[in-house]
Motif scaffolding. Structure first.
Motif, PDB file in Angstrom:
ATOM      1  N   TYR A 275     -10.964  -3.325   7.351  1.00 18.03           N
ATOM      2  CA  TYR A 275     -10.102  -3.059   8.727  1.00 18.03           C
ATOM      3  C   TYR A 275      -8.477  -3.091   8.333  1.00 18.03           C
ATOM      4  O   TYR A 275      -7.935  -2.105   9.044  1.00 18.03           O
ATOM      5  CB  TYR A 275     -10.368  -4.260   9.771  1.00 18.03           C
ATOM      6  N   LYS A 276      -8.135  -3.942   7.587  1.00 22.83           N
ATOM      7  CA  LYS A 276      -6.687  -4.188   7.293  1.00 22.83           C
ATOM      8  C   LYS A 276      -6.288  -2.632   6.601  1.00 22.83           C
ATOM      9  O   LYS A 276      -5.316  -2.027   6.868  1.00 22.83           O
ATOM     10  CB  LYS A 276      -6.391  -5.326   6.563  1.00 22.83           C
ATOM     11  N   ILE A 277      -7.234  -2.460   5.579  1.00 23.45           N
ATOM     12  CA  ILE A 277      -6.791  -1.172   4.797  1.00 23.45           C
ATOM     13  C   ILE A 277      -6.726  -0.036   5.468  1.00 23.45           C
ATOM     14  O   ILE A 277      -5.944   0.823   5.386  1.00 23.45           O
ATOM     15  CB  ILE A 277      -7.855  -1.289   3.542  1.00 23.45           C
ATOM     16  N   THR A 278      -8.013   0.223   6.195  1.00 21.92           N
ATOM     17  CA  THR A 278      -8.030   1.375   7.068  1.00 21.92           C
ATOM     18  C   THR A 278      -6.781   1.523   7.900  1.00 21.92           C
ATOM     19  O   THR A 278      -6.161   2.620   8.225  1.00 21.92           O
ATOM     20  CB  THR A 278      -9.272   1.203   7.985  1.00 21.92           C
ATOM     21  N   TYR A 279      -6.396   0.328   8.870  1.00 18.12           N
ATOM     22  CA  TYR A 279      -5.117   0.688   9.612  1.00 18.12           C
ATOM     23  C   TYR A 279      -3.926   0.775   8.884  1.00 18.12           C
ATOM     24  O   TYR A 279      -3.120   1.885   8.970  1.00 18.12           O
ATOM     25  CB  TYR A 279      -5.005  -0.984  10.149  1.00 18.12           C
ATOM     26  N   GLU A 280      -3.643   0.290   7.731  1.00 19.89           N
ATOM     27  CA  GLU A 280      -2.360   0.171   7.025  1.00 19.89           C
ATOM     28  C   GLU A 280      -2.409   1.843   6.322  1.00 19.89           C
ATOM     29  O   GLU A 280      -1.415   2.388   6.328  1.00 19.89           O
ATOM     30  CB  GLU A 280      -2.230  -0.559   5.785  1.00 19.89           C
ATOM     31  N   PHE A 281      -3.496   2.514   5.768  1.00 16.17           N
ATOM     32  CA  PHE A 281      -3.428   3.703   5.318  1.00 16.17           C
ATOM     33  C   PHE A 281      -3.071   4.784   6.544  1.00 16.17           C
ATOM     34  O   PHE A 281      -2.228   5.607   6.242  1.00 16.17           O
ATOM     35  CB  PHE A 281      -5.002   4.050   4.898  1.00 16.17           C
ATOM     36  N   HIS A 282      -3.517   4.458   7.633  1.00 13.80           N
ATOM     37  CA  HIS A 282      -3.279   5.644   8.705  1.00 13.80           C
ATOM     38  C   HIS A 282      -1.806   5.248   9.155  1.00 13.80           C
ATOM     39  O   HIS A 282      -1.192   6.406   9.586  1.00 13.80           O
ATOM     40  CB  HIS A 282      -4.369   5.485   9.967  1.00 13.80           C
ATOM     41  N   ARG A 283      -1.459   4.203   9.385  1.00 11.96           N
ATOM     42  CA  ARG A 283      -0.080   3.900   9.781  1.00 11.96           C
ATOM     43  C   ARG A 283       0.955   4.336   8.826  1.00 11.96           C
ATOM     44  O   ARG A 283       1.954   4.803   9.140  1.00 11.96           O
ATOM     45  CB  ARG A 283       0.209   2.391   9.824  1.00 11.96           C
ATOM     46  N   ALA A 284       0.586   4.348   7.640  1.00 16.53           N
ATOM     47  CA  ALA A 284       1.607   4.875   6.587  1.00 16.53           C
ATOM     48  C   ALA A 284       1.493   6.472   6.701  1.00 16.53           C
ATOM     49  O   ALA A 284       2.469   6.972   6.650  1.00 16.53           O
ATOM     50  CB  ALA A 284       0.819   4.489   4.942  1.00 16.53           C
TER      51      ALA A 284
END
Length: 295
Positions: free
Chosen positions: A237-246
């Protein structure tokens, strides 16, 4: 000091130890230092490094500050003419540093350089030579069109499948898993943008380096092994969110000003939709795994 090698660790104890071992086994005529920044790991990495590799300059964080902030901590104390961002889940070749430093010394206009990055199955880590994620390049990539035309400089503008992976040439983007940067370039453009937690910071840095008049260069005369995403496997969840936020930050900070409002609206809408779909799929996969384990 010729080279400062910065390694950020987060719960990748054995991989980090292997990485440091490969660095110390390098056959190089240049002087280097290893700076390990630990982001509050809970797997005794710090203890192991202190015991096995006391030569390593260790920075211990009390919290997980992310990739950008941790690397910047390392850069603040780095003494080298060049700074190398090196992932903890990589293995360098004995000649990697000699080849890359010599190349940088012979090409003073090169602000940052990367080598060939190989995955465990022998294939190329496509992130090591990329184009900038413009709206067109992003659309072709997300829609799957780039896969239908892998060798097209237009339709596969993001991964640049048209460029020989065994060649050497200027490139828009390198990968933070192995990115050697000239100190003068860092002094001119600044360090990594700490708005990025992980993902995107290397692309943003490459963009700023290029905009300042330096050249980013892909140099396949040597290679490293990359055991990808080792420190992010347990937090989808954290990784998915940070990837798209980037992706959002990259577009907003670097590209939005060049496009009309409707293109930007299309990009932002696409990012929101893709994030929602990815998070939903993660939820489904977790639920399926939980159900399977119960059975």
């Amino acid at each position: 000091m010729d080279l400062s090698i910065i390694i950020v660790n987060y719960n990748t104890k054995q991989l980090t130890l292997n990485c440091v071992a490969s660095v110390l086994e390098s056959e190089t005529e240049y002087t280097y230092e290893i700076i390990l920044v630990d982001n509050a790991s809970k797997d005794d990495t710090v203890v192991a490094v202190k015991q096995q590799y006391p030569c390593v300059h260790l920075i211990e964080n009390k919290d997980n500050l992310g990739f950008s902030k941790a690397n910047n901590q390392g850069m603040h104390v780095a003494k080298g003419r060049y700074v190398l961002l090196l992932n903890s889940d990589t293995i360098v070749q004995p000649d990697t540093f000699d080849i890359m430093i010599r190349f940088m010394d012979e090409n003073p206009k090169v602000g940052s350089a990367g080598c060939k990055v190989v995955l465990p199955d022998g294939s190329l880590d496509k992130a090591c030579k990329r184009g900038f994620p413009t709206p067109a390049a992003t659309f072709y990539y997300v829609s799957g069109i780039s896969k239908r035309y892998p060798n097209s400089p237009k339709y596969n503008a993001y991964h640049r499948g048209d460029l020989d992976e065994n060649g050497s040439y200027p490139i828009d983007c390198l990968v933070g898993a192995f990115m050697m940067v000239r100190r003068e370039a860092i002094e001119q453009v600044g360090m990594l943008d700490e708005d990025y937690f992980m993902y995107g910071e290397d692309v943003d840095w490459c963009y700023r380096i290029q905009q300042a008049g330096w050249v980013n260069y892909y140099h396949a005369a040597t290679s490293i092994l990359h055991l990808k995403r080792a420190s992010s496997r347990n937090k989808p969840y954290k990784i998915t969110y940070e990837f798209h936020r980037a992706i959002y930050l990259l577009h907003k900070k670097n590209f939005a000003k060049y496009y009309p409002w409707w293109v930007n609206a299309f990009m932002y809408t696409g990012i929101v939709v893709k994030t929602a779909v990815a998070l939903a799929l993660n939820t489904c996969f977790k639920a399926k795994a939980l159900f399977t384990n119960k059975k």
